[in-house]
Design a protein around this motif. Structure first.
Motif, PDB file in Angstrom:
ATOM      1  N   TYR A 243      -2.797  17.811 -14.205  1.00  0.00           N
ATOM      2  CA  TYR A 243      -4.075  17.135 -14.441  1.00  0.00           C
ATOM      3  C   TYR A 243      -5.237  17.913 -13.819  1.00  0.00           C
ATOM      4  O   TYR A 243      -6.334  17.958 -14.377  1.00  0.00           O
ATOM      5  N   THR A 244      -4.999  18.523 -12.689  1.00  0.00           N
ATOM      6  CA  THR A 244      -6.036  19.344 -12.061  1.00  0.00           C
ATOM      7  C   THR A 244      -6.391  20.523 -12.963  1.00  0.00           C
ATOM      8  O   THR A 244      -7.571  20.884 -13.121  1.00  0.00           O
ATOM      9  N   GLN A 245      -5.360  21.123 -13.577  1.00  0.00           N
ATOM     10  CA  GLN A 245      -5.607  22.235 -14.487  1.00  0.00           C
ATOM     11  C   GLN A 245      -6.388  21.776 -15.713  1.00  0.00           C
ATOM     12  O   GLN A 245      -7.290  22.473 -16.191  1.00  0.00           O
ATOM     13  N   ARG A 246      -6.044  20.614 -16.218  1.00  0.00           N
ATOM     14  CA  ARG A 246      -6.747  20.086 -17.391  1.00  0.00           C
ATOM     15  C   ARG A 246      -8.222  19.827 -17.079  1.00  0.00           C
ATOM     16  O   ARG A 246      -9.103  20.099 -17.900  1.00  0.00           O
TER      17      ARG A 246
ATOM     18  N   LYS B   6     -13.150  10.508 -17.303  1.00  0.00           N
ATOM     19  CA  LYS B   6     -11.967   9.678 -17.061  1.00  0.00           C
ATOM     20  C   LYS B   6     -10.953  10.411 -16.182  1.00  0.00           C
ATOM     21  O   LYS B   6     -10.430   9.850 -15.209  1.00  0.00           O
ATOM     22  N   LEU B   7     -10.664  11.641 -16.529  1.00  0.00           N
ATOM     23  CA  LEU B   7      -9.660  12.391 -15.783  1.00  0.00           C
ATOM     24  C   LEU B   7     -10.148  12.694 -14.369  1.00  0.00           C
ATOM     25  O   LEU B   7      -9.383  12.610 -13.400  1.00  0.00           O
ATOM     26  N   ASN B   8     -11.420  13.036 -14.243  1.00  0.00           N
ATOM     27  CA  ASN B   8     -12.004  13.301 -12.923  1.00  0.00           C
ATOM     28  C   ASN B   8     -11.931  12.053 -12.039  1.00  0.00           C
ATOM     29  O   ASN B   8     -11.615  12.130 -10.845  1.00  0.00           O
ATOM     30  N   PHE B   9     -12.220  10.893 -12.636  1.00  0.00           N
ATOM     31  CA  PHE B   9     -12.143   9.624 -11.903  1.00  0.00           C
ATOM     32  C   PHE B   9     -10.724   9.380 -11.405  1.00  0.00           C
ATOM     33  O   PHE B   9     -10.506   9.005 -10.243  1.00  0.00           O
ATOM     34  N   ASN B  10      -9.750   9.597 -12.260  1.00  0.00           N
ATOM     35  CA  ASN B  10      -8.357   9.326 -11.891  1.00  0.00           C
ATOM     36  C   ASN B  10      -7.825  10.292 -10.840  1.00  0.00           C
ATOM     37  O   ASN B  10      -7.049   9.891  -9.952  1.00  0.00           O
ATOM     38  N   ILE B  11      -8.247  11.547 -10.916  1.00  0.00           N
ATOM     39  CA  ILE B  11      -7.795  12.527  -9.921  1.00  0.00           C
ATOM     40  C   ILE B  11      -8.415  12.217  -8.568  1.00  0.00           C
ATOM     41  O   ILE B  11      -7.741  12.290  -7.529  1.00  0.00           O
ATOM     42  N   ALA B  12      -9.707  11.869  -8.558  1.00  0.00           N
ATOM     43  CA  ALA B  12     -10.344  11.473  -7.296  1.00  0.00           C
ATOM     44  C   ALA B  12      -9.670  10.223  -6.748  1.00  0.00           C
ATOM     45  O   ALA B  12      -9.429  10.094  -5.541  1.00  0.00           O
ATOM     46  N   GLN B  13      -9.337   9.298  -7.626  1.00  0.00           N
ATOM     47  CA  GLN B  13      -8.659   8.067  -7.216  1.00  0.00           C
ATOM     48  C   GLN B  13      -7.320   8.377  -6.557  1.00  0.00           C
ATOM     49  O   GLN B  13      -6.923   7.715  -5.578  1.00  0.00           O
TER      50      GLN B  13
ATOM     51  N   ILE C 296       0.829  -1.205   0.000  1.00  0.00           N
ATOM     52  CA  ILE C 296       0.000   0.000   0.000  1.00  0.00           C
ATOM     53  C   ILE C 296       0.864   1.256   0.000  1.00  0.00           C
ATOM     54  O   ILE C 296       0.611   2.207  -0.749  1.00  0.00           O
ATOM     55  N   GLN C 297       1.894   1.255   0.832  1.00  0.00           N
ATOM     56  CA  GLN C 297       2.751   2.440   0.924  1.00  0.00           C
ATOM     57  C   GLN C 297       3.568   2.677  -0.343  1.00  0.00           C
ATOM     58  O   GLN C 297       4.019   3.801  -0.599  1.00  0.00           O
ATOM     59  N   SER C 298       3.760   1.632  -1.134  1.00  0.00           N
ATOM     60  CA  SER C 298       4.553   1.780  -2.362  1.00  0.00           C
ATOM     61  C   SER C 298       3.746   2.348  -3.516  1.00  0.00           C
ATOM     62  O   SER C 298       4.320   2.749  -4.536  1.00  0.00           O
ATOM     63  N   LEU C 299       2.430   2.393  -3.365  1.00  0.00           N
ATOM     64  CA  LEU C 299       1.569   2.829  -4.470  1.00  0.00           C
ATOM     65  C   LEU C 299       1.717   4.322  -4.744  1.00  0.00           C
ATOM     66  O   LEU C 299       1.882   5.132  -3.835  1.00  0.00           O
ATOM     67  N   ASN C 300       1.627   4.665  -6.000  1.00  0.00           N
ATOM     68  CA  ASN C 300       1.733   6.069  -6.388  1.00  0.00           C
ATOM     69  C   ASN C 300       0.952   6.286  -7.677  1.00  0.00           C
ATOM     70  O   ASN C 300       0.598   5.338  -8.372  1.00  0.00           O
ATOM     71  N   THR C 301       0.661   7.521  -7.974  1.00  0.00           N
ATOM     72  CA  THR C 301      -0.058   7.853  -9.203  1.00  0.00           C
ATOM     73  C   THR C 301       0.354   9.226  -9.690  1.00  0.00           C
ATOM     74  O   THR C 301       0.608  10.143  -8.894  1.00  0.00           O
ATOM     75  N   GLU C 302       0.431   9.371 -10.993  1.00  0.00           N
ATOM     76  CA  GLU C 302       0.797  10.660 -11.584  1.00  0.00           C
ATOM     77  C   GLU C 302      -0.345  11.662 -11.520  1.00  0.00           C
ATOM     78  O   GLU C 302      -0.129  12.865 -11.691  1.00  0.00           O
ATOM     79  N   TYR C 303      -1.567  11.175 -11.244  1.00  0.00           N
ATOM     80  CA  TYR C 303      -2.739  12.048 -11.330  1.00  0.00           C
ATOM     81  C   TYR C 303      -2.909  12.990 -10.141  1.00  0.00           C
ATOM     82  O   TYR C 303      -3.884  13.741 -10.087  1.00  0.00           O
ATOM     83  N   LYS C 304      -1.959  12.950  -9.222  1.00  0.00           N
ATOM     84  CA  LYS C 304      -1.995  13.937  -8.140  1.00  0.00           C
ATOM     85  C   LYS C 304      -1.242  15.210  -8.532  1.00  0.00           C
ATOM     86  O   LYS C 304      -1.232  16.187  -7.782  1.00  0.00           O
TER      87      LYS C 304
ATOM     88  N   ILE D 177     -11.650  -3.682  -6.357  1.00  0.00           N
ATOM     89  CA  ILE D 177     -10.959  -2.739  -5.466  1.00  0.00           C
ATOM     90  C   ILE D 177      -9.811  -2.065  -6.209  1.00  0.00           C
ATOM     91  O   ILE D 177      -9.593  -0.844  -6.076  1.00  0.00           O
ATOM     92  N   LEU D 178      -9.077  -2.832  -6.996  1.00  0.00           N
ATOM     93  CA  LEU D 178      -7.985  -2.257  -7.791  1.00  0.00           C
ATOM     94  C   LEU D 178      -8.512  -1.165  -8.716  1.00  0.00           C
ATOM     95  O   LEU D 178      -7.932  -0.083  -8.808  1.00  0.00           O
ATOM     96  N   SER D 179      -9.617  -1.432  -9.387  1.00  0.00           N
ATOM     97  CA  SER D 179     -10.168  -0.459 -10.336  1.00  0.00           C
ATOM     98  C   SER D 179     -10.730   0.760  -9.632  1.00  0.00           C
ATOM     99  O   SER D 179     -10.756   1.857 -10.199  1.00  0.00           O
ATOM    100  N   LEU D 180     -11.176   0.586  -8.396  1.00  0.00           N
ATOM    101  CA  LEU D 180     -11.794   1.701  -7.663  1.00  0.00           C
ATOM    102  C   LEU D 180     -10.749   2.630  -7.058  1.00  0.00           C
ATOM    103  O   LEU D 180     -10.892   3.855  -7.102  1.00  0.00           O
ATOM    104  N   VAL D 181      -9.686   2.068  -6.492  1.00  0.00           N
ATOM    105  CA  VAL D 181      -8.758   2.861  -5.684  1.00  0.00           C
ATOM    106  C   VAL D 181      -7.347   2.949  -6.271  1.00  0.00           C
ATOM    107  O   VAL D 181      -6.634   3.908  -6.010  1.00  0.00           O
ATOM    108  N   ILE D 182      -6.949   1.984  -7.073  1.00  0.00           N
ATOM    109  CA  ILE D 182      -5.530   1.882  -7.412  1.00  0.00           C
ATOM    110  C   ILE D 182      -5.241   2.058  -8.900  1.00  0.00           C
ATOM    111  O   ILE D 182      -4.343   2.821  -9.271  1.00  0.00           O
ATOM    112  N   LYS D 183      -5.959   1.393  -9.771  1.00  0.00           N
ATOM    113  CA  LYS D 183      -5.649   1.427 -11.201  1.00  0.00           C
ATOM    114  C   LYS D 183      -6.446   2.517 -11.918  1.00  0.00           C
ATOM    115  O   LYS D 183      -7.672   2.440 -11.996  1.00  0.00           O
TER     116      LYS D 183
END
Length: 592
Positions: free
Chosen positions: A80-83, A270-277, A68-76, A577-583
């Motif tokens: 992306y927020t500006q887009r 799609k972008l809104n989903f990923n940023i919330a994720q 869990i601690q190793s997880l990261n995402t570029e959407y933070k 769960i992966l699709s909701l929170v991680i992927k």
């Protein structure tokens, strides 16, 4: 089999009754039937007698702390927020240009299903206000337009009568044949029928008729086109019963296949989903650090370690990006519920459970010394969380809510202890008696009371009084969640020898088969949903609390749809769960 009367449930724990003859605790312990596959010999010792404890052999969490601690995402990242800001305004301009009533309704429906409607609350409310004021429902002859309008207006609390559907029936009371050629209208009518209230027979008839029609259509047409996918999805579970966040992830993929889909709206979704994720992922990592810090997973190793699943419940209940405090606090609450549930169901002896129930009921920290160590650890963690939430609320709202929170924990533990009594005395309650206790033991009332104080809204004394006695909306939500839980967990719990649940109770008193019992309980669930619909329609709570309550309810249906999704970590629930929170969802799209 004779038709059974719909089970009722009491308004408070004080109304629950028990058989007059009860065995003493010593007799109970001697006669207890332990049907679990294995037992654990505990190190805890009372009066020099070794205690044998039940074990459920729960599997460790598949979500390790390090993972869990190793997880990261570029959407933070800010880019992306500006887009999203740009796309959001482009969609707003498109929305403002929509003129026809049907186009407004379809746009609103798409915004909701794509999970971006909260960006356009003002525009949606204006659309619906104008449509409601025009009062054209009784004049509309288009089945699809009427049903879509009815569903959206009723969903948003407008006073709409189901009588608007009378004109679509012939002299014999059946749907006119020309409307059966409208597949989109039939699907829309099917979805609308699940927003019915009690005694709205026209919508019950509509549900039965459209269900049969859509099943036959699907059998003949089976395909991957947009309409076929929607029909198959709806027949599996209607939209009103689905969890919005998981529905968004599914619908984004399906919307991409729609012939006249709006590319800008799809990209925003799609972008809104990923940023919330990305927000959820950081909340999960922080919750994971809390879980490791308190050490309950290790200290109570007999219990289910389901931190990730407990967090996912909170996302399902309210996914709004701004409600970080709610989700992190409720993750703690849900984790304690899981531990305490397993203390009563699995690990605690009858005498320990009796003592723990008394300590929770009095909330006396001095009495905590009489508890075995594992219960002390649990009670200390619980006391810390309750104090933390109460202090935060005192600062924000000026109310001392400690007594409200403590009462819910006392009620929950009393209901758990009632089930423990039934188990140890081998007592089989009637379905009515069982449900009279089980709507509390499902923990939904506790979750919703805490939710009320954790979400941002004004608090008033009338609502607090309704909270204390568990208002209708809470009771109906709890009953649906209980039935969903029992239907989903029956196989696992029956094999392990848990206390009898609603399926066994109904089979025992009616002589029904398991299949018949399941069908009966599904009918009870459907009737309770009708009561729930009306309760949400008439109650005075904030829209945020109402929507969170409904979402928590349909989250239970989703978690237990194909089994015990909270306990059994099968590939399907892992993937969800992966699709909701991680992927994240890929941003590119192809028109199909």
């Amino acid at each position: 089999m004779a038709q059974q009367k719909l089970a009722t449930f009491p308004l408070s724990l004080t109304k629950i009754t028990f058989p007059r003859e009860r065995k003493t605790s010593s007799q109970v312990m001697r006669s207890a039937k332990v049907s679990w596959a294995t037992q654990c010999k505990a190190s805890y010792n009372v009066h020099s007698q070794t205690i044998f404890r039940r074990s459920a052999n729960y599997q460790p969490s598949i979500w390790t702390f390090d993972y869990i601690q190793s997880l990261n995402t570029e959407y933070k990242e800010e880019i992306y927020t500006q887009r999203v800001r740009v796309l959001r305004e482009e969609v707003r301009m498109l929305l403002c240009k929509v003129e026809s009533e049907l186009d407004q309704l379809e746009f609103t429906d798409a915004l909701q299903r794509l999970g971006v409607d909260y960006h356009y609350d003002h525009e949606i409310r204006k659309f619906l206000d104008d449509i409601f004021k025009m009062n054209t429902l009784n004049e509309e002859n288009d089945l699809y337009a009427t049903t879509l309008k009815f569903r959206l207006l009723r969903q948003h609390g407008y006073n709409i009568s189901s009588d608007v559907f009378i004109r679509f029936k012939d002299d014999k009371g059946n749907l006119k044949k020309d409307h059966t050629l409208d597949v989109k209208g039939m699907l829309s009518l099917y979805e609308a029928s699940f927003h019915s209230f009690e005694d709205e027979t026209i919508l019950d008839e509509a549900k039965d008729f459209t269900s049969k029609f859509l099943k036959e259509y699907w059998t003949e047409e089976k395909g991957n086109n947009y309409t076929s996918l929607l029909i198959n999805h709806a027949l599996e579970l209607p939209l009103h019963w689905r969890n919005p966040r998981w529905e968004t992830q599914w619908f984004i993929n399906v919307y991409e296949r729609k012939e006249n889909m709006i590319p800008t709206l799809l990209q925003l979704a799609k972008l809104n989903f990923n940023i919330a994720q990305a927000i959820y992922l950081e909340e999960l990592k922080e919750s994971s650090r809390w879980w490791k810090r308190v050490g309950l997973g290790e200290k109570c190793s007999f219990a289910r370690d389901r931190l990730v699943e407990n967090y996912v419940w909170t996302v399902g209940a309210n996914s709004h990006p701004d409600l970080e405090y709610y989700r992190k606090s409720m993750t703690k609450i849900n984790s304690l519920i899981t531990i305490i549930d397993d203390i009563y169901d699995v690990y605690g002896t009858f005498e320990e459970l009796k003592l723990f129930t008394e300590v929770i009921g009095s909330w006396d920290l001095n009495a905590m010394d009489s508890l075995p160590n594992y219960m002390k650890t649990c009670f200390q963690a619980l006391n810390n969380i309750v104090n933390e939430i109460a202090c935060e609320n005192q600062e924000k709202n000026g109310y001392n809510i400690t007594a409200y929170l403590i009462k819910t924990w006392a009620d929950l533990c009393k209901s758990y202890f009632i089930e423990a009594k039934w188990y140890y005395s081998e007592y089989m309650p009637s379905l009515e008696e069982y449900l009279g206790n089980a709507w509390i033991s499902i923990s939904t009332p506790l979750q919703l009371i805490h939710t009320y104080f954790l979400i941002p809204h004004s608090i008033n004394m009338e609502e607090l009084n309704n909270m204390e006695k568990y208002s209708d909306i809470i009771q109906f939500s709890a009953m649906i969640s209980r039935l969903a839980n029992d239907l989903g967990t029956y196989k696992r719990e029956n094999e392990m020898g848990d206390v009898a649940k609603s399926i066994q109770c109904y089979m025992n008193e009616s002589g029904a088969s398991e299949v018949e019992a399941r069908e009966y309980l599904k009918s009870v669930m459907y009737k309770t949903w009708k009561k729930m619909n009306e309760a949400t329609y008439n109650c005075s709570f904030s829209q945020c609390f109402i929507s969170t309550t409904v979402n928590l309810t349909n989250m239970a249906l989703c978690m237990y749809q194909r089994g015990d999704g909270h306990t059994i970590q099968d590939p399907e629930i892992k993937s969800r769960i992966l699709s909701l929170v991680i992927k994240p969802i890929p941003l590119t799209y192809t028109k199909k």
